[in-house]
Write an enzyme that holds these catalytic residues in place. Structure first.
Site, PDB file in Angstrom:
ATOM      1  N   PHE A  14      20.834  47.426   2.970  1.00 52.83           N
ATOM      2  CA  PHE A  14      19.783  48.043   3.780  1.00 52.83           C
ATOM      3  C   PHE A  14      18.428  47.809   3.113  1.00 52.83           C
ATOM      4  O   PHE A  14      18.284  48.004   1.899  1.00 52.83           O
ATOM      5  CB  PHE A  14      20.011  49.545   3.925  1.00 52.83           C
ATOM      6  CG  PHE A  14      20.990  49.912   5.026  1.00 52.83           C
ATOM      7  CD1 PHE A  14      21.227  49.036   6.075  1.00 52.83           C
ATOM      8  CD2 PHE A  14      21.647  51.124   5.015  1.00 52.83           C
ATOM      9  CE1 PHE A  14      22.125  49.369   7.087  1.00 52.83           C
ATOM     10  CE2 PHE A  14      22.535  51.467   6.019  1.00 52.83           C
ATOM     11  CZ  PHE A  14      22.775  50.583   7.064  1.00 52.83           C
ATOM     12  N   LYS A  15      17.473  47.392   3.911  1.00 52.91           N
ATOM     13  CA  LYS A  15      16.096  47.253   3.408  1.00 52.91           C
ATOM     14  C   LYS A  15      15.366  48.547   3.756  1.00 52.91           C
ATOM     15  O   LYS A  15      14.847  48.707   4.857  1.00 52.91           O
ATOM     16  CB  LYS A  15      15.399  46.044   4.036  1.00 52.91           C
ATOM     17  CG  LYS A  15      14.059  45.726   3.404  1.00 52.91           C
ATOM     18  CD  LYS A  15      13.425  44.498   4.036  1.00 52.91           C
ATOM     19  CE  LYS A  15      12.209  44.051   3.232  1.00 52.91           C
ATOM     20  NZ  LYS A  15      11.215  45.093   3.031  1.00 52.91           N
TER      21      LYS A  15
END
Length: 891
Positions: A489-490
């Site tokens: 996840f960014k």
């Protein structure tokens, strides 16, 4: 008046300077106080304490002269004639030539003459007093003491610069043996100004590197002590990026200093700025026909740098006056091109193509060709040194920029040494970005031992690895071609590099740096508390960690918006005052317990991170939480990766980061032929590189996700680094039908090719009918203040990450919020909409609808607006298309 000689000889007859405009300006400045208003009297007349200080300096000048060997009789005569004038604060004009005449017939050696000339220069402070000027010898002023209010004064142009050899020649064959300045003195600032001027006259990268390399070679060979300040001045900085040392010079201080020194009124200065558009050009023009009371000794590179440090250290009450006084002193002493580049340096925009990569390349090449005096030369087979025998075999190459020109064997060997030196120096710098430490090691040990002397150090940030943007999962699978990867996840937070060290005495040191190496330790006392807890409860003694700081709900740990995080104070935050809790999501480990992990593949670094740093909630009052980024492995199957991507789209993350787990090879197509080849793809930590081993898949990059906007370019700022000759970023606006005007909504600097930038600069050339420094067209930019305004005449399709509430933009203000407008975060140019007029552009109502739609979808909608966009020059960029170069400084 012709330029004063450095020797004590009588002045030659002079001619009156022509030109009513310049002369009138000077007359106004040097007029008698009776013709001045009260404000001018106060501005132009030094206060008592300042005058007393100047008079004391004048007395000291004669003490210096006496100590340097002037005979007693000459010294007494000088003190009687001139010391009394100084002590009495005489308001009469001091005739410089008359002072020289006092020494005629006195037997002085050249050294003593030069010494006395320097001693006179301490009288420079008197140049601020209106009467302290040189006037023509007329029948009314033949005897000293009868200097009535002059109506005309003779002036001397300050645009004459010393003559230096061309620096654009081939560094391999150009000799640096002959010193271009007086070899008994440190290098003058005029040499650096000449270098900057030479850089500003070319866009050729080869020419830029040649100029920098040759300039640095001269400094290394003839005065290596000046290398460090020269590098800082060339790079337009005064300290490493992680130290909080700033000039703190506002435009008003520089403007007042120029006015004080030149005598221009604010109106005249503004008119001059409108015609030139550059503070350096303004100062150059303002001082071009002005002379000081007594010729000043030349500015030195070290002197200018020390003055900048003094400006940065001026704090507290009276700091503004102290800074202005230092600036004025520099301006008074500066001549010719020195003035232009001195002011540009003070304004932090030297406007030349000497970006960091070029400076490091030139520094490496300079040390290959030249070593400091006294340093033992390494053997000829050293990969970082080209000896005189090898250089002597190199043939002249007049067509050095022609890539098809044949290269002789000796030149080829030197070029290989260049490449080796550049590689080691750049690698050291990105892991330890401190010119002080690097220059010290280079001057003592050379390039051969640089890596051993300057290493990754806890407390000094290294440049982070950067990700390359991609458009889809299909593209990612195609690029990696079966290599194992992880999808993370960014998170929509703030990237942070955390350094920690437990000393032998048990003392803990913690530092937190931003993506741009800014020290933000004071902003996060809760993270400091967390790190101390980790060090006290584990065997870890030291580490350097890459992470993302994200705002969370303290009750359930759910993620909150970036805007929540940005609402925290930025400096001197107290633990008890924290209202926004955070979690540190760690995703990489570069250093642990004395071991550098940069050369380890990502799989090994991640395993070390998980083993030594488990997720933890200290449970302490105000302490931050610690966790690992949520991820999905490619080995789990493509279906799982696509489901993970869908979660990212629907959740509060910006997208995914795809990271190669183990080093491998990928198939790459040649840019010049249709042939393919296998290209190594390392999974190591590549500092300051936008690597293909880290791929960035953001929501706004995916085709078909959300609506685009049709916006109008209405203004711009000057670019930095590689984009210095172009407009970047561009201010974009909506069409507000109700107000009948365009309204600024956001800045954009992504999605443009170099060719588009060139065409844009041609369409909106400064000073043309389509580009003005003043707002001539019906546009409301709100809190966005561009350097130039564009005539609204075209529409661009723009796609962004999301719509955000903005404290700067006024677009759609009153529709969603009564006090805030809306803005587009991470805008990216798609194409020019030639089928639309400016009245067909998107409206505030449409922007508000997009905001409501994304609210309904539960997307991340509240990332803080832009603050200020900084134009980044990306190392290794091909120049064909910008990557995601937006840098957001939260407000």
């Amino acid at each position: 008046m012709p330029k004063r000689s450095s020797t004590l000889t009588p002045s030659s007859p002079t001619k009156r300077v022509k030109g009513d405009v310049s002369q009138g300006r000077l007359d106004s400045f040097f007029a008698h106080t009776s013709s001045m208003g009260p404000s001018n009297i106060n501005e132009r007349t030094a206060g008592p304490s300042r005058r007393n200080s100047q008079m004391d300096d004048g007395k000291i000048a004669f003490e210096i002269a006496k100590g340097e060997g002037l005979d007693i009789e000459t010294t007494r005569r000088l003190e009687q004639t001139w010391g009394s004038k100084i002590a009495a604060h005489s308001s009469e004009v001091i005739d410089v030539d008359a002072l020289d005449n006092e020494l005629q017939g006195t037997s002085l050696s050249p050294a003593l003459k030069e010494s006395f000339e320097v001693s006179k220069s301490v009288l420079e402070g008197l140049s601020h007093i209106p009467y302290a000027v040189k006037v023509p010898k007329t029948s009314q002023s033949k005897s000293r003491g009868n200097f009535s209010s002059p109506t005309r004064i003779q002036v001397e142009t300050s645009s004459v610069s010393p003559s230096y050899p061309s620096l654009a020649g081939d560094p391999i064959t150009l000799s640096s043996v002959d010193c271009p300045w007086n070899p008994v003195s440190p290098p003058p600032y005029s040499f650096l100004a000449y270098t900057l001027s030479s850089l500003s006259q070319t866009r050729s990268r080869i020419a830029i590197l040649n100029i920098l390399t040759n300039a640095i070679r001269f400094v290394i060979q003839h005065h290596p002590q000046s290398l460090l300040p020269a590098l800082y001045l060339l790079s337009n900085t005064i300290s490493p990026p992680y130290l909080s040392i700033e000039l703190g010079l506002g435009p008003s201080i520089i403007s007042k200093a120029i006015r004080h020194v030149s005598g221009l009124t604010p109106v005249a200065l503004k008119r001059l700025y409108n015609s030139t558009g550059d503070p350096g050009d303004v100062a150059f023009e303002a001082k071009s026909n002005l002379r000081t009371l007594i010729p000043h000794p030349p500015l030195r590179i070290q002197t200018v740098y020390d003055s900048l440090l003094n400006i940065s250290q001026s704090k507290g009450d009276g700091a503004t006056k102290q800074k202005q006084a230092i600036v004025e002193k520099l301006l008074v002493a500066a001549k010719g091109e020195e003035i232009r580049y001195l002011v540009r340096t003070l304004s932090q925009n030297i406007r030349v193509g000497a970006v960091r990569t070029s400076i490091l390349t030139a520094l490496a090449r300079a040390f290959v060709l030249t070593r400091p005096p006294g340093m033992r030369s390494p053997p000829e087979d050293s990969p970082y040194f080209a000896g005189t025998d090898l250089i002597g075999e190199v043939k002249e190459n007049p067509n050095i920029e022609n890539k098809k020109t044949a290269i002789d064997t000796a030149r080829g060997i030197v070029l290989e040494k260049f490449a080796s030196a550049e590689g080691v120096l750049k690698k050291v710098y990105v892991q330890h970005p401190n010119y002080d430490h690097i220059v010290e090691a280079l001057l003592e040990f050379g390039l051969e031992q640089l890596s051993d002397q300057v290493k990754l150090t806890v407390g000094i940030p290294l440049h982070p690895t950067l990700g390359s943007p991609t458009r889809s999962l299909d593209e990612i699978y195609e690029r990696l071609n079966g290599l194992a990867f992880t999808a993370e996840f960014k998170y929509d937070g703030q990237r942070a590099q955390i350094h920690a060290l437990k000393g032998a005495d048990g003392r803990l040191t913690v530092k937190i740096f931003s993506r741009h190496l800014e020290d933000m330790t004071d902003k996060y006392p809760d993270i400091i508390s967390l790190v101390k807890y980790i060090l006290e409860t584990s065997e870890t003694q030291s580490f350097v960690m890459d992470s993302e700081i994200v705002a969370i709900d303290p009750n359930d740990g759910s993620l909150k918006s970036f805007q929540e995080l940005s609402n925290r104070a930025r400096k001197d935050v107290k633990l008890e005052d924290i209202k926004v809790s955070v979690c540190v999501f760690a995703f990489d480990l570069m250093y642990h317990n004395g071991q550098v992990l940069l050369e380890e593949p990502f799989r090994a670094r991640r395993e070390c991170l998980s083993r030594h740093f488990p997720a933890v909630d200290p449970g302490l009052q105000g302490a931050a939480r610690f966790a690992h980024v949520e991820c999905c492995e490619s080995e789990d199957g493509r279906e799982n990766v696509e489901f993970f991507w869908q979660r990212a789209v629907e959740g509060r993350s910006e997208g995914l980061m795809i990271k190669l787990l183990d080093s491998g090879e990928v198939i790459a197509e040649s840019s010049t032929t249709s042939k393919t080849r296998r290209k190594p793809l390392p999974a190591t930590y590549e500092s300051d590189k936008r690597t293909m081993a880290w791929l960035k898949l953001k929501k706004d990059y995916v085709t078909g996700l959300g609506d685009s906007l049709d916006l109008v370019p209405i203004g711009a700022w000057h670019g930095n680094g590689r984009k210095a000759q172009w407009w970047s970023p561009i201010l974009l606006g909506l069409w507000d039908e109700t107000a009948g005007q365009l309204v600024g909504v956001c800045k954009c600097m992504s999605g443009f090719t170099d060719e588009f930038y060139k065409n844009l600069s041609a369409r909106y050339s400064e000073g043309s009918e389509s580009c003005s420094r003043n707002s001539q067209w019906n546009c409301n930019t709100g809190g966005l203040r561009p350097e130039v305004y564009f005539r609204p005449q075209e529409v661009w399709e723009i796609r962004g990450a999301d719509i955000t509430l903005s404290p700067i933009s006024i677009a759609a203000m009153g529709i969603i919020s009564p006090s805030r407008g809306l803005s587009l975060r991470f805008p990216r140019f798609i194409r020019v909409r030639e089928d639309k007029s400016i009245h067909d552009a998107s409206t505030p109502e449409f922007l508000a609808k997009m905001w409501r739609d994304q609210e309904g979808r539960g997307r991340n909608t509240t990332g803080v607006d832009d603050g200020e966009l900084v134009d980044a020059d990306l190392p290794g960029s091909s120049g064909e298309e910008d990557d995601d170069t937006e840098i957001t400084i939260s407000s």
